[in-house]
Scaffold this active site. Structure first.
Site, PDB file in Angstrom:
ATOM      1  N   HIS A  81      29.943  40.744  34.306  1.00 47.66           N
ATOM      2  CA  HIS A  81      29.897  41.677  32.971  1.00 47.66           C
ATOM      3  C   HIS A  81      28.922  41.382  32.110  1.00 47.66           C
ATOM      4  O   HIS A  81      29.030  41.751  31.007  1.00 47.66           O
ATOM      5  CB  HIS A  81      31.581  41.607  32.400  1.00 47.66           C
ATOM      6  CG  HIS A  81      32.492  42.653  33.435  1.00 47.66           C
ATOM      7  ND1 HIS A  81      32.789  42.013  34.430  1.00 47.66           N
ATOM      8  CD2 HIS A  81      32.850  43.484  33.382  1.00 47.66           C
ATOM      9  CE1 HIS A  81      33.686  42.728  35.065  1.00 47.66           C
ATOM     10  NE2 HIS A  81      33.710  43.967  34.384  1.00 47.66           N
ATOM     11  N   GLN A 111      45.619  52.179  24.990  1.00 48.39           N
ATOM     12  CA  GLN A 111      44.563  51.404  24.266  1.00 48.39           C
ATOM     13  C   GLN A 111      44.397  49.967  24.357  1.00 48.39           C
ATOM     14  O   GLN A 111      45.310  49.391  24.250  1.00 48.39           O
ATOM     15  CB  GLN A 111      45.131  51.945  22.696  1.00 48.39           C
ATOM     16  CG  GLN A 111      43.897  51.390  21.708  1.00 48.39           C
ATOM     17  CD  GLN A 111      44.295  51.536  20.268  1.00 48.39           C
ATOM     18  OE1 GLN A 111      45.555  51.898  19.888  1.00 48.39           O
ATOM     19  NE2 GLN A 111      43.286  51.697  19.427  1.00 48.39           N
ATOM     20  N   LYS A 116      40.860  41.800  24.330  1.00 49.45           N
ATOM     21  CA  LYS A 116      40.018  42.127  25.481  1.00 49.45           C
ATOM     22  C   LYS A 116      38.613  41.984  25.147  1.00 49.45           C
ATOM     23  O   LYS A 116      38.141  42.008  24.201  1.00 49.45           O
ATOM     24  CB  LYS A 116      40.190  43.680  25.869  1.00 49.45           C
ATOM     25  CG  LYS A 116      41.326  44.214  26.428  1.00 49.45           C
ATOM     26  CD  LYS A 116      41.816  43.558  27.768  1.00 49.45           C
ATOM     27  CE  LYS A 116      41.120  44.331  28.597  1.00 49.45           C
ATOM     28  NZ  LYS A 116      41.687  43.991  30.277  1.00 49.45           N
ATOM     29  N   CYS A 128      42.447  50.272  34.372  1.00 44.31           N
ATOM     30  CA  CYS A 128      41.199  50.145  34.920  1.00 44.31           C
ATOM     31  C   CYS A 128      41.101  48.634  35.299  1.00 44.31           C
ATOM     32  O   CYS A 128      41.090  48.021  34.193  1.00 44.31           O
ATOM     33  CB  CYS A 128      40.127  50.437  33.686  1.00 44.31           C
ATOM     34  SG  CYS A 128      40.639  51.926  32.564  1.00 44.31           S
ATOM     35  N   SER A 129      40.602  48.261  36.483  1.00 43.51           N
ATOM     36  CA  SER A 129      40.385  46.938  36.519  1.00 43.51           C
ATOM     37  C   SER A 129      39.322  46.709  37.905  1.00 43.51           C
ATOM     38  O   SER A 129      38.689  47.728  38.260  1.00 43.51           O
ATOM     39  CB  SER A 129      41.717  46.032  36.616  1.00 43.51           C
ATOM     40  OG  SER A 129      41.358  44.739  36.641  1.00 43.51           O
ATOM     41  N   GLU A 193      29.605  49.477  37.644  1.00 45.33           N
ATOM     42  CA  GLU A 193      30.519  49.598  38.845  1.00 45.33           C
ATOM     43  C   GLU A 193      30.281  50.657  39.601  1.00 45.33           C
ATOM     44  O   GLU A 193      30.019  51.629  39.329  1.00 45.33           O
ATOM     45  CB  GLU A 193      31.884  49.649  37.974  1.00 45.33           C
ATOM     46  CG  GLU A 193      32.297  48.403  37.077  1.00 45.33           C
ATOM     47  CD  GLU A 193      33.402  48.641  36.345  1.00 45.33           C
ATOM     48  OE1 GLU A 193      34.303  47.756  36.167  1.00 45.33           O
ATOM     49  OE2 GLU A 193      33.948  49.778  36.249  1.00 45.33           O
TER      50      GLU A 193
END
Length: 269
Positions: A81, A111, A116, A128-129, A193
């Site tokens: 990332h 949310q 994060k 989402c992961s 991704e």
């Protein structure tokens, strides 16, 4: 489309494919990243000052891919990332779950928490992961990869939203397609991704993890369109991409999704 991702570095001055053989040469931080420790709320370097639990999660090992979604190695979530690596072409596997109430067809949104590290406070789809480089979540061919992301989705729905695994059986997840996209979060972090899109209709109990999710809501398609008009709200880039291209057509066919499932091509966005 070639079987490898191609990148250019200033030092090399020419394009070089990213393969299992040269991945460590192109991304030398991959080796050292796995030794990073997430202690005292920050780890080292780029992770200083972030939430301790979110830093710990940055040690998880993502599946590194070539441009055709073939695994060529693994790297920490942190390495995958960092924009400096993304800009060189580092690509990893991900998934996006869209969970719908089977009674009224409303979509569960979340949310993202302030804690994060990437895209904090933004609204997005249910979960989402990433599938991890662990037994059961990897896969070289498409069918194995789909089963791997289903297992990862079930795991993360539990970790983020407290949904019991028995309420989201693996064979209830319908795989639609894959999208390949790149998006910066800020100057340091971002996403690059191949994202597996999963739909599921299920009645679920929620026990929200506040370190992951600060708010949630079920919305109809019209309510989501109204949310997008609200300038005070922000949305994750992958969620906006999916909404602007495919989501509402899929959503209107919830009870007849077979025509949209198991797409083999990767959608480039």
């Amino acid at each position: 489309m070639s079987a490898t991702t191609t990148t250019t570095t200033a030092a090399q001055g020419h394009a070089q494919p990213i393969t299992a053989e040269n991945i460590l040469h192109l991304f030398p931080e991959i080796d050292s990243s796995l030794a990073d420790t997430a202690t005292n709320g920050g780890g080292s370097g780029e992770l200083q000052g972030y939430d301790e639990e979110q830093v710990r999660l940055m040690e998880e090992v993502c599946i590194v891919l070539d441009e055709d979604d073939k695994p060529i190695g693994c790297a920490s979530k942190k390495v995958c990332h960092l924009m400096k690596n993304i800009d060189l072409g580092l690509l990893h596997r991900a998934f996006s779950v869209f969970l719908f109430d089977p009674e009224d067809g409303r979509l569960l949104l979340q949310q993202r928490a302030d804690e994060k590290i990437t895209f904090p406070t933004m609204w997005t789809n249910t979960c989402c992961s990433h599938p991890l480089g662990i037994p059961g979540e990897t896969g070289a061919d498409l069918s194995a990869a789909i089963q791997g992301v289903r297992r990862a989705a079930q795991r993360k729905l539990g970790q983020e939203l407290g949904i019991p695994s028995g309420q989201v059986p693996l064979d209830w997840f319908k795989f639609l397609t894959r999208i390949h996209y790149k998006a910066p979060s800020n100057g340091l972090w971002g996403e690059h991704e191949i994202d597996y899109i999963l739909f599921i209709q299920a009645k679920v109990d929620l026990n929200i993890n506040p370190n992951e999710v600060q708010a949630y809501k079920y919305v109809s398609a019209d309510e989501l369109r109204e949310m997008f008009k609200d300038e005070k709200l922000s949305f994750t880039p992958w969620f906006k991409l999916i909404c602007n291209t495919m989501l509402f057509e899929w959503w209107s066919n919830l009870d007849n999704l077979d025509a949209f499932t198991n797409e083999t091509q990767i959608r480039r966005m």
